[in-house]
Design a protein around this motif. Sequence first.
Motif, PDB file in Angstrom:
ATOM      1  N   ASP A   1       5.153  55.834 128.418  1.00 16.49           N
ATOM      2  CA  ASP A   1       4.460  54.679 127.848  1.00 16.49           C
ATOM      3  C   ASP A   1       3.229  54.395 128.690  1.00 16.49           C
ATOM      4  O   ASP A   1       3.194  54.685 129.898  1.00 16.49           O
TER       5      ASP A   1
ATOM      6  N   ASP B   1      10.076  60.700 124.044  1.00 19.79           N
ATOM      7  CA  ASP B   1       9.939  59.393 123.401  1.00 19.79           C
ATOM      8  C   ASP B   1       8.571  58.864 123.812  1.00 19.79           C
ATOM      9  O   ASP B   1       8.372  58.429 124.943  1.00 19.79           O
TER      10      ASP B   1
ATOM     11  N   PHE C   1      15.626  63.959 128.307  1.00 14.99           N
ATOM     12  CA  PHE C   1      14.752  62.988 127.654  1.00 14.99           C
ATOM     13  C   PHE C   1      13.644  62.563 128.611  1.00 14.99           C
ATOM     14  O   PHE C   1      13.900  62.167 129.753  1.00 14.99           O
TER      15      PHE C   1
ATOM     16  N   CYS D   1       8.365  58.621 117.974  1.00 12.16           N
ATOM     17  CA  CYS D   1       7.365  57.594 118.251  1.00 12.16           C
ATOM     18  C   CYS D   1       7.465  56.466 117.240  1.00 12.16           C
ATOM     19  O   CYS D   1       7.493  56.710 116.026  1.00 12.16           O
TER      20      CYS D   1
ATOM     21  N   LEU E   1      10.667  59.797 128.745  1.00  5.27           N
ATOM     22  CA  LEU E   1      10.163  58.555 128.145  1.00  5.27           C
ATOM     23  C   LEU E   1       8.802  58.248 128.748  1.00  5.27           C
ATOM     24  O   LEU E   1       8.667  58.151 129.969  1.00  5.27           O
TER      25      LEU E   1
ATOM     26  N   CYS F   1       7.594  54.512 124.734  1.00  3.61           N
ATOM     27  CA  CYS F   1       9.035  54.254 124.787  1.00  3.61           C
ATOM     28  C   CYS F   1       9.400  52.785 124.850  1.00  3.61           C
ATOM     29  O   CYS F   1      10.560  52.426 124.611  1.00  3.61           O
TER      30      CYS F   1
ATOM     31  N   GLY G   1      12.935  51.136 126.115  1.00  3.40           N
ATOM     32  CA  GLY G   1      13.965  52.152 125.947  1.00  3.40           C
ATOM     33  C   GLY G   1      14.836  52.018 124.727  1.00  3.40           C
ATOM     34  O   GLY G   1      15.832  52.751 124.596  1.00  3.40           O
TER      35      GLY G   1
ATOM     36  N   GLY H   1      14.705  55.709 122.778  1.00  2.64           N
ATOM     37  CA  GLY H   1      15.144  56.906 123.477  1.00  2.64           C
ATOM     38  C   GLY H   1      16.494  56.804 124.159  1.00  2.64           C
ATOM     39  O   GLY H   1      17.261  57.776 124.178  1.00  2.64           O
TER      40      GLY H   1
ATOM     41  N   ALA I   1      11.603  58.425 133.084  1.00  4.09           N
ATOM     42  CA  ALA I   1      10.618  57.500 132.508  1.00  4.09           C
ATOM     43  C   ALA I   1       9.373  57.517 133.385  1.00  4.09           C
ATOM     44  O   ALA I   1       9.466  57.310 134.595  1.00  4.09           O
TER      45      ALA I   1
ATOM     46  N   THR J   1      12.487  50.569 114.881  1.00  2.00           N
ATOM     47  CA  THR J   1      13.279  51.362 115.820  1.00  2.00           C
ATOM     48  C   THR J   1      14.673  51.621 115.262  1.00  2.00           C
ATOM     49  O   THR J   1      15.179  52.752 115.309  1.00  2.00           O
TER      50      THR J   1
ATOM     51  N   SER K   1      12.234  50.675 131.193  1.00  2.00           N
ATOM     52  CA  SER K   1      12.976  51.852 130.714  1.00  2.00           C
ATOM     53  C   SER K   1      13.715  52.534 131.850  1.00  2.00           C
ATOM     54  O   SER K   1      14.886  52.918 131.710  1.00  2.00           O
TER      55      SER K   1
END
Length: 390
Positions: free
Chosen positions: A93, A68, A89, A135, A91, A71, A74, A77, A116, A51, A102
């Motif tokens: 997952d 992202d 943005f 990613c 995010l 994510c 977080g 992102g 998110a 990251t 996040s």
Amino acid sequence: MKPGLPPPSAAAWKALGPYARGRLQLRALGQTLTLDVPHDVFSSQRIDDGTLLLLEHLPAAQPRRVLDLGCGYGALGLPIAARFPKAHFLLIDRDLLVVAASAHNASALRLANVEAHPGLGYRCLEGERFDLVLCNVPARIGPRAIRYLLEGGRALGAEVRVVVIRDLAPVVEGLGLEGLTHVARGPRHDIFALASGRATLDLDALDDDEVYARDQTHFEGLTFTRPHDASEDPKHLPFLSVLAQALPRKAPKNALVFRASYGPLPLALKARYPSCEVTAQERDLLDAAFLRRNSAALGLALQVRETLFPALPGEAGKYALVCGELSAPAGKGVAVRELKEAHSLLAEGGEALILVTEKQEWEWLQGTPNATILLRREGACVLRISRARG
């Protein structure tokens, strides 16, 4: 965990519940951010080196709309969102826990430009457009899914920039994708970029979870398709077999299985008791997707729900049987809550059968009403919780 950092805030404890682990400081893009981090997730003890490497090798142009993908809590992102407050943005997952983390961290950092949401890959994103997709590629996700992550982002109009562990670099290069460039190399990771351009992946394929399929496994006479990134512990299915040995002889009216994974235990239970109404709970959307696939392939109908904890409001006293596994990485607090919820879910005369390992500490089980150790085999223990009639 970096020594000296304060514990999670009161808001973090509320948002993440017993999963709340601690706080990490992230220094990137000329900023220092504090992130609340849960137990039982990737890179929970320190920010991942991959990251940090990707944050050092972002595109030069200021982004406008960023995805992202995967994510986590977080770490990738959110610092970019803080650096570019006019960009939007998203995010995404597959793990409900890290999505909660996040969202909490974005709120704590007062980042109004961040959303998110839970999601599996690019599923349900066909109408979206991005100029940048980021990613941190999971190490065990498989080559077909890596191609999907790269080409799917380009299908949404974006440049895709990913970080992979060093062992996956030849896999990425071997895909032969037009417009793929190697951006940077760190001690243990590589950065690749796939330029925006003509999409080679049909947008209809963005909803296909087949790209994650790895192999087939067998449990209690049933065959299951297992996804990449599912448990590879060779002891896992033998442990589940110990729990299967403890199942009651008489079919229960209904049953709940928590931490159901891709379905071995709930589907074996449904095969053994065809008349039983089985509900399977799982927090990972990839596992839940393959649970549904296996249910359909085996012709064993059950209800699948994607939640963080076993119980839902209003379900107290509902189930004749509750089964599940405790997770050592999740910590004592989560184990205590899951055991209490298992007990609360039981109807009168019902029982819960919970799988634990011998390495999990006995004090985790203390204070659980009407709890006894039913079996000890293969390094596993089955805890029985009962609820008396009347």
